[in-house]
Design an enzyme around this catalytic site. Structure first.
Site, mmCIF file in Angstrom:
data_model
loop_
_atom_site.group_PDB
_atom_site.id
_atom_site.type_symbol
_atom_site.label_atom_id
_atom_site.label_comp_id
_atom_site.label_asym_id
_atom_site.label_seq_id
_atom_site.Cartn_x
_atom_site.Cartn_y
_atom_site.Cartn_z
ATOM 1 N N PHE A 1 0.853 -1.190 0.000
ATOM 2 C CA PHE A 1 0.000 0.000 0.000
ATOM 3 C C PHE A 1 0.890 1.242 0.000
ATOM 4 C CE2 PHE A 1 -1.968 3.489 2.339
ATOM 5 C CZ PHE A 1 -3.164 3.634 1.633
ATOM 6 N N THR B 1 2.501 7.422 1.240
ATOM 7 C CA THR B 1 3.547 8.366 1.673
ATOM 8 C C THR B 1 4.405 8.871 0.514
ATOM 9 O OG1 THR B 1 3.652 7.225 3.786
ATOM 10 C CG2 THR B 1 5.521 8.639 3.256
ATOM 11 N N GLY C 1 4.070 13.004 4.653
ATOM 12 C CA GLY C 1 4.219 11.879 5.580
ATOM 13 C C GLY C 1 3.015 11.842 6.499
ATOM 14 N N SER C 2 3.120 12.522 7.640
ATOM 15 C CA SER C 2 1.950 12.622 8.522
ATOM 16 C C SER C 2 0.808 13.332 7.802
ATOM 17 C CB SER C 2 2.309 13.397 9.792
ATOM 18 O OG SER C 2 3.326 12.736 10.492
ATOM 19 N N ASP D 1 -7.606 2.539 10.457
ATOM 20 C CA ASP D 1 -8.367 2.133 11.658
ATOM 21 C C ASP D 1 -8.329 0.626 11.807
ATOM 22 O OD1 ASP D 1 -8.976 4.709 12.220
ATOM 23 O OD2 ASP D 1 -11.078 4.611 11.594
ATOM 24 N N GLY E 1 25.984 -5.548 29.586
ATOM 25 C CA GLY E 1 26.895 -5.373 28.433
ATOM 26 C C GLY E 1 26.550 -6.272 27.266
ATOM 27 N N GLU F 1 2.469 4.052 10.161
ATOM 28 C CA GLU F 1 0.982 4.042 10.230
ATOM 29 C C GLU F 1 0.447 5.105 11.182
ATOM 30 O OE1 GLU F 1 -1.485 0.729 9.912
ATOM 31 O OE2 GLU F 1 -0.088 -0.335 8.629
ATOM 32 N N THR G 1 2.428 8.500 13.269
ATOM 33 C CA THR G 1 3.356 8.587 14.404
ATOM 34 C C THR G 1 2.527 8.654 15.699
ATOM 35 O OG1 THR G 1 3.413 11.001 14.495
ATOM 36 C CG2 THR G 1 4.988 9.927 12.991
#
Ligand SMILES: Cc1cc2nc3c(=O)[nH]c(=O)nc-3n(C[C@H](O)[C@H](O)[C@H](O)COP(=O)(O)OP(=O)(O)OC[C@H]3O[C@@H](n4cnc5c(N)ncnc54)[C@H](O)[C@@H]3O)c2cc1C
Length: 383
Positions: A122, A125, A130-131, A239, A340, A363, A365
């Site tokens: 899909f 963008t 973007g957003s 959604d 570590g 999908e 931010t």
């Protein structure tokens, strides 16, 4: 916790768990290191019918819904979210066909996606959108023969690997967001090529690539739904799929919790396993609580979607925000518990922490999704 899953749900979860343990775990570090698309695992997933999960039975699927998809994504992500997103990308690319496609489009594409023969992707963008997806520039001009597409999409999951692309374009620039539409573009269409392949921080086995359209002509019948529906469809799509990203985060966080707990039981310092220290116990207790809370929210939202719940943008955003923030926290704490060695590539938690970050970004931010939640709160009295 018992979530009272039905038979199909239990079966798909077990199948995905087996693939994760037997096929993904042994190669996940190598796939990450080589940044190689996991074709062999995609084939295993196809052979076990897991691509059929989200496709209706009449198109050769298993007729599952959002919860079944979440269960598969969660299990795959417990081993490697990069593999999981390559799988889930096919849902993202086929959702608009499922929901709004013509009978002809469904018959043409869904059986191949269900069998895993063809992957989908899909693309909305772009470099400057973007957003703010309302600012896309890719156009599709109606000609006598169909639609002529020009523009470049950025950061597309499964780009270059998928055969079927749902691309959001402007069919009427003057109308702005109301002039956006969804077009189906097949991989070998003249004028369609692949640009830059991204080199990423995490989920490095997944393909993230530019799609380039230069006078790319697709037949008029490739429009999904009607002209002008592109943005409405995209909002509805997210959604539905955001709980899937949330499930990806839950699976990853579960994997990190298990790795940290196992290590804490084994690692001896000051003459005791480090799990006997209260500081470590409390970190693990918080991690386990957050993971279970995220899982419960994701399953609840998925069940609500499958039950026909309407207007679930807020809940879907909540699941994605909460689960991805949880995954970031839990994977970071897992690195801390391993000390570590947690920072070294020989142990899986280093990769897990890198993989977690994207879930707060794609999908929507988490900042933008908090806006979505807040908009709903401003509208209604909260109970
Ligand atoms: C690995 C990967 C895979 C992806 N896969 C796909 C894909 O398959 N298909 C597809 O179409 N796209 C895909 N994307 C794109 C992804 O959805 C976008 O990157 C994302 O929506 C953010 O857009 P952006 O990167 O342009 O960030 P920007 O929109 O430039 O945001 C930058 C920062 O500003 C903040 N910000 C922006 N607007 C607001 C606001 N209104 N309020 C508060 N803060 C704001 C953001 O939260 C962020 O912190 C993918 C991206 C990545 C990295």
């Amino acid at each position: 916790m018992e979530y009272f899953l039905n038979e199909l749900q239990k079966t798909v979860r077990e199948t995905a768990r087996t693939i994760a343990e037997e096929r993904i775990l042994p190669v996940r570090a190598e796939l990450d290191e080589k940044e190689e698309f996991p074709w062999a695992i995609m084939k295993d997933i196809a052979d076990t019918d897991l691509f059929r999960v989200f496709i209706p039975e009449e198109y050769e699927g298993l007729g599952g819904g959002c919860l079944e998809l979440c269960l598969v994504v969660e299990e795959l992500s417990r081993a490697c979210p990069g593999v999981a997103v390559s799988y889930a990308g096919s849902l993202l690319g086929s959702f608009d066909i499922l929901k709004y496609g013509s009978e002809q489009q469904k018959r043409k594409y869904l059986p191949d996606i269900a069998s895993g023969q063809r992957l989908a992707a899909f693309a909305v963008t772009e470099a400057e959108a973007g957003s703010d997806i309302g600012d896309i520039k890719t156009t599709a001009t109606r000609t006598g023969d169909g639609y002529l597409i020009n523009g470049t999409k950025q950061f597309i999951t499964n780009g270059g690997e998928a055969d079927i692309y749902t691309v959001i374009v402007l069919t009427n620039k003057a109308k702005g967001v109301r002039g956006a539409s969804a077009l189906l573009v097949e991989k070998d269409t003249p004028g369609f090529s692949f640009g830059r392949k991204e080199k990423k921080m995490g989920i490095r086995t997944s393909a993230t690539r530019e799609l380039v359209f230069e006078d790319c002509l697709v037949p008029a019948e490739n429009i999904i739904g009607r002209e002008g529906m592109g943005f409405i469809m995209t909002l509805g799509l997210f959604d539905y799929t955001r709980p899937g990203i949330a499930a990806q985060a839950v699976g990853l966080a579960q994997g990190a919790l298990e790795a940290a707990t196992d290590y804490a039981r084994e690692r001896i310092q000051f003459g005791h396993p480090i799990i006997s220290f209260q500081a470590i116990q409390h970190m693990l207790a918080n991690m386990a609580t957050d993971v279970e809370a995220a899982r419960a929210l994701v399953y609840a939202v998925a069940r609500s979607i499958d039950g026909g719940g309407k207007g679930l943008s807020k809940e879907s955003a909540m699941a994605k925000v909460f689960a991805s923030d949880t995954a970031m926290r839990v994977t970071t704490d897992a690195v801390q518990i391993l000390g570590g060695v947690g920072y070294m590539r020989d142990y899986p938690v280093e990769k897990m922490m890198r993989d977690a970050k994207i879930m707060q970004i794609y999908e929507g931010t988490n900042q933008v999704l908090r806006n979505v939640i807040a908009i709903e709160l401003r509208k209604k009295r909260v109970r």
